[in-house]
Design a protein around this motif. Sequence first.
Motif, PDB file in Angstrom:
ATOM      1  N   ASN A  11      -1.495   0.937   3.015  1.00 11.32           N
ATOM      2  CA  ASN A  11      -1.085  -0.336   2.410  1.00 11.32           C
ATOM      3  C   ASN A  11       0.436  -0.440   2.227  1.00 11.32           C
ATOM      4  N   ASP A  12       1.184   0.611   2.595  1.00 11.87           N
ATOM      5  CA  ASP A  12       2.640   0.504   2.621  1.00 11.87           C
ATOM      6  C   ASP A  12       3.105  -0.489   3.675  1.00 11.87           C
ATOM      7  N   SER A  16       1.424  -7.893   1.208  1.00 14.52           N
ATOM      8  CA  SER A  16       0.941  -8.158  -0.147  1.00 14.52           C
ATOM      9  C   SER A  16       1.217  -6.997  -1.106  1.00 14.52           C
ATOM     10  N   SER A  17       1.443  -5.812  -0.570  1.00 16.64           N
ATOM     11  CA  SER A  17       1.690  -4.639  -1.411  1.00 16.64           C
ATOM     12  C   SER A  17       3.088  -4.634  -2.025  1.00 16.64           C
ATOM     13  N   TYR A  18       3.929  -5.569  -1.604  1.00 16.79           N
ATOM     14  CA  TYR A  18       5.298  -5.620  -2.120  1.00 16.79           C
ATOM     15  C   TYR A  18       5.495  -6.798  -3.080  1.00 16.79           C
ATOM     16  N   ARG A 336       7.015   3.045  -2.002  1.00 13.63           N
ATOM     17  CA  ARG A 336       6.658   1.712  -2.502  1.00 13.63           C
ATOM     18  C   ARG A 336       6.130   1.762  -3.930  1.00 13.63           C
ATOM     19  N   GLU A 337       5.239   2.693  -4.223  1.00 18.35           N
ATOM     20  CA  GLU A 337       4.651   2.756  -5.562  1.00 18.35           C
ATOM     21  C   GLU A 337       5.709   3.073  -6.614  1.00 18.35           C
TER      22      GLU A 337
END
Length: 363
Positions: A11-12, A16-18, A336-337
Motif C-alpha cells: 500500500n506504499d 489513497s495511503s498518502y 510512509r507510516e
Amino acid sequence: MTYFEQKIQENDFALSSYDYTLPSSAIAQNPANPRESAKLLIYQRENERIIHSDFYHFCDFVPQDTLVVFNDTRVIKARIYAHKLDYTTQKPSDKIFEIFYHKPLPSTSVPLFLVQIKGRVKCGDMLLIHTDSQNLSFSAQVQECLDNGLRVVSFMHNEHILGLTQVLDMLEKYGHTPLPPYIKRHDTPQDAYFYQSVFGKKLGSIAAPTASLHFSQESIESIKTHFQTCFLTLHVGAGTFMGVESPDIRQHSIHKESFSLSPQSAVAIEQAHKVLCIGTTSARCVEYYARYKVLQGECDIFLYPSKAFKRVDYLLTNFHLPKSTLMMLVSAMIGREKCLEIYDIALNKGYKFYSYGDGMLIL
C-alpha cells in the motif's frame, strides 16, 4: 536492516495511503516573523527520537562534517492582472483577467510563453496589462489555447514584442507575489520579502522553495561558519502543485523543472561526508545529479518508497499537502507510516503546514 532502509509495503504505492486530514486552521496564512521563530521538528532516524525546537537552534542539531546544499532560485512575481480589449470599441473591458506566468517556451521566431489565464479567452485576444503616463501599454496576446487549459501568449510593449529578460522586468514591476491557492488572501508588500529566500539570486521559480524561507541573512552566515555549504539552482514550476491522479503512484508522470549546478558544487556534493539538502527541490536536484552526472537540464526524478536516496543523507522540509509528490519524497526517506505518524504529532503540537508553515529536519 539499517535505520535508513525502509520495509516496502504494497500500500506504499497506493495514492489513497498518502491521505490525511488537515484542518484549515493548521495551514499557515502568514510567514513567521522573524523567520527563525518558526517551529522545527527534528526526527532522528537512528533512534526514532523526535525533538521539538525552532530555527534559532537549527545549527545545534546538524551533525558536524555535513555539506549543506541550498537552492538559490528566485521567485518571479508571476501573477499579473489585465483587461481584455474589446475589438468593437477598442477599449478594455471592466472584467479583470488573471494571467499566471509559467515559463518561456523553446526558441521560436517570436518569443512565446506558457501561462494560465483565469477567464475565457480565444486565440487572438489581446489582454492589456498596464498603461503608463505616456500612454505606452504592456499587453499579452493569446497565440494558442492548449488542451490542458494552459495558454501560449506573446507579450508586447505597444507594438514591440518582448523577450524573456524584458518580460521578467515587466513582471517584477507590475506583477504580484504568486502566493499558493491555500493562502486565502491577496499578496501584500510583506510577501515580496518573506515569500523569497534571502539568498535567492536567479529568477525563474513561480513558487518558493519553502524550506529556505526559514533563514535570515544572519542565520545563513551562521550556517556558513559551522558547515561547508554550496548552492544549486532548480526553478520551481507549476507542476509542484499538480496532484497525483493515478491510483498507483508508480504510474504518475512527474513534472519537469529546469536546474543547473556549477562544477564546484558538483565536486562538493560528490566529496562530502554527509549531505543535508535544504528543501525537496535541492534534494531532487542532488539525486538527479547523482544518477545522471549532468550539470544542467530538466529534472524529472520522482522519489517515493522503494526509490532509495543515493546521495542525500539529511533533509530539511516543510509539511506538505496530502497525496502530493513532496509527501511521497519524504516517505522515501523515512517511510510512509512514519511520515503520517510525524504529521499527526506535528498537528497535535500546533505546527503550521505548507509554504509559510513550520519545518522538519530529518537526520
